[in-house]
Enzyme design. Structure first.
Site, PDB file in Angstrom:
ATOM      1  N   HIS A  97       0.860  -1.196   0.000  1.00 32.57           N
ATOM      2  CA  HIS A  97       0.000   0.000   0.000  1.00 32.57           C
ATOM      3  C   HIS A  97       0.893   1.241   0.000  1.00 32.57           C
ATOM      4  CE1 HIS A  97      -2.848   3.047   1.223  1.00 32.57           C
ATOM      5  NE2 HIS A  97      -3.792   2.220   0.821  1.00 32.57           N
ATOM      6  N   GLU A 165      -4.145   1.863  -7.108  1.00 36.42           N
ATOM      7  CA  GLU A 165      -4.464   2.984  -6.230  1.00 36.42           C
ATOM      8  C   GLU A 165      -3.571   4.174  -6.563  1.00 36.42           C
ATOM      9  OE1 GLU A 165      -6.649   1.457  -2.494  1.00 36.42           O
ATOM     10  OE2 GLU A 165      -4.566   1.883  -2.005  1.00 36.42           O
TER      11      GLU A 165
HETATM   12  P1  13P Z   1      -9.707   6.115   0.354  1.00 31.58           P
HETATM   13  O1  13P Z   1     -10.840   5.231  -0.065  1.00 31.58           O
HETATM   14  O2  13P Z   1      -9.873   6.726   1.701  1.00 31.58           O
HETATM   15  O3  13P Z   1      -9.361   7.095  -0.721  1.00 31.58           O
HETATM   16  O4  13P Z   1      -8.426   5.174   0.505  1.00 31.58           O
HETATM   17  C1  13P Z   1      -8.077   4.342  -0.554  1.00 31.58           C
HETATM   18  C2  13P Z   1      -7.079   3.385  -0.042  1.00 31.58           C
HETATM   19  O5  13P Z   1      -5.960   3.761   0.239  1.00 31.58           O
HETATM   20  C3  13P Z   1      -7.511   2.000   0.155  1.00 31.58           C
HETATM   21  O6  13P Z   1      -6.431   1.172   0.371  1.00 31.58           O
END
Ligand code: 13P
Length: 252
Positions: A97, A165
């Protein structure tokens, strides 16, 4: 991780106490018929993993970790190993992440991935650029994250999930999420890169999720037009109703 439609709640540090976590899990368990056909998974903090796993035992909802150690065992203060996650009731782990990549590099992510897989945990590999550039440098950045994580570990493909992401879209409101057509374009690129590293047939089957400001309001459009298998959700996953709203947006 078997079904094609999948939504994972990354609770980060939004859910605080065992009681809060247990109530969420019990409530979600009661609502599973409302999102039949979509696989739900929760990634609580390590401290809450056992209580969530116990509350969801025997249900269709999966439980996993937000990260794990890149070391198998030994003198690593504060780390939690893949074997410990498994023993606590986890069946998957988020890996790489962007909030972890601040201190963990591609090489470390590769080690985590191997340890997850060898301990029977499905790896949910996060990739994503910090910013998009006119010259397309973000594509090479993402490709390198995928290649370094998977090269030499082709056997991992069976259980692998990839979450796209874009760092710049994380933690904002739904209006700031990536545009569905750009998600689609990037998902196609990720799939193509996976097919360069892994056997093509396997690469085609890997679920690719999107994460970054996903909320019930934008989930349906992102799901349909973004070409994703589901979502990795941060802030909107901390309330059961909004998480269920996102799960329902992925229903047929
Ligand atoms: P948000 O949904 O708060 O933007 O976060 C995304 C995330 O980092 C999920 O791993």
């Amino acid at each position: 991780m078997t079904k094609k439609r999948l939504v994972i709640a990354n609770w980060k540090m939004y859910v605080h106490t065992p009681l809060e976590a247990k109530k969420f899990a019990q409530s979600l368990r009661r609502k599973t018929r409302a999102f039949a056909g979509v696989e739900a998974a929760l990634a609580p903090s390590f401290a809450l993993l056992p209580v969530v796993a116990a509350a969801l035992k025997g249900s269709s909802v999966r439980v996993g970790a937000q990260t794990l150690s890149g070391h198998e065992e030994g003198a690593h203060t504060g780390d939690v190993s893949a074997a410990m996650v498994k023993a606590a009731g986890g069946t998957f782990s988020i890996i790489g992440h962007s909030e972890r990549r601040l201190t963990e590099d591609n090489e470390y992510v590769h080690k985590q991935l191997v340890l997850a897989a060898t301990n029977g945990l499905a790896p949910v590999l996060c990739v994503g650029e910090c910013e998009r550039s006119q010259d397309g440098a973000h594509f090479s950045f993402i490709a390198e994250q995928i290649r370094s994580a998977l090269t030499g570990s082709q056997s991992l493909a069976g259980k692998l999930v990839v979450a796209y992401e874009p760092v710049w879209a994380i933690g904002k409101s739904a209006v700031d999420a990536m545009k569905p057509e750009v998600v689609r374009e990037t998902v196609i690129f990720i799939r193509k890169t996976l097919a360069e590293v892994l056997p093509r047939e396997q690469a085609m089957r890997i679920p690719i999720l999107y994460g970054g400001s996903v909320e019930p309001e934008n989930a349906k459009e992102l799901f349909i037009e973004g070409g994703v298998s589901g979502f990795l959700v941060g802030h909107a996953s901390a309330q059961v109703d909004s998480f269920v709203g996102i799960l329902q947006a992925c229903k047929k």
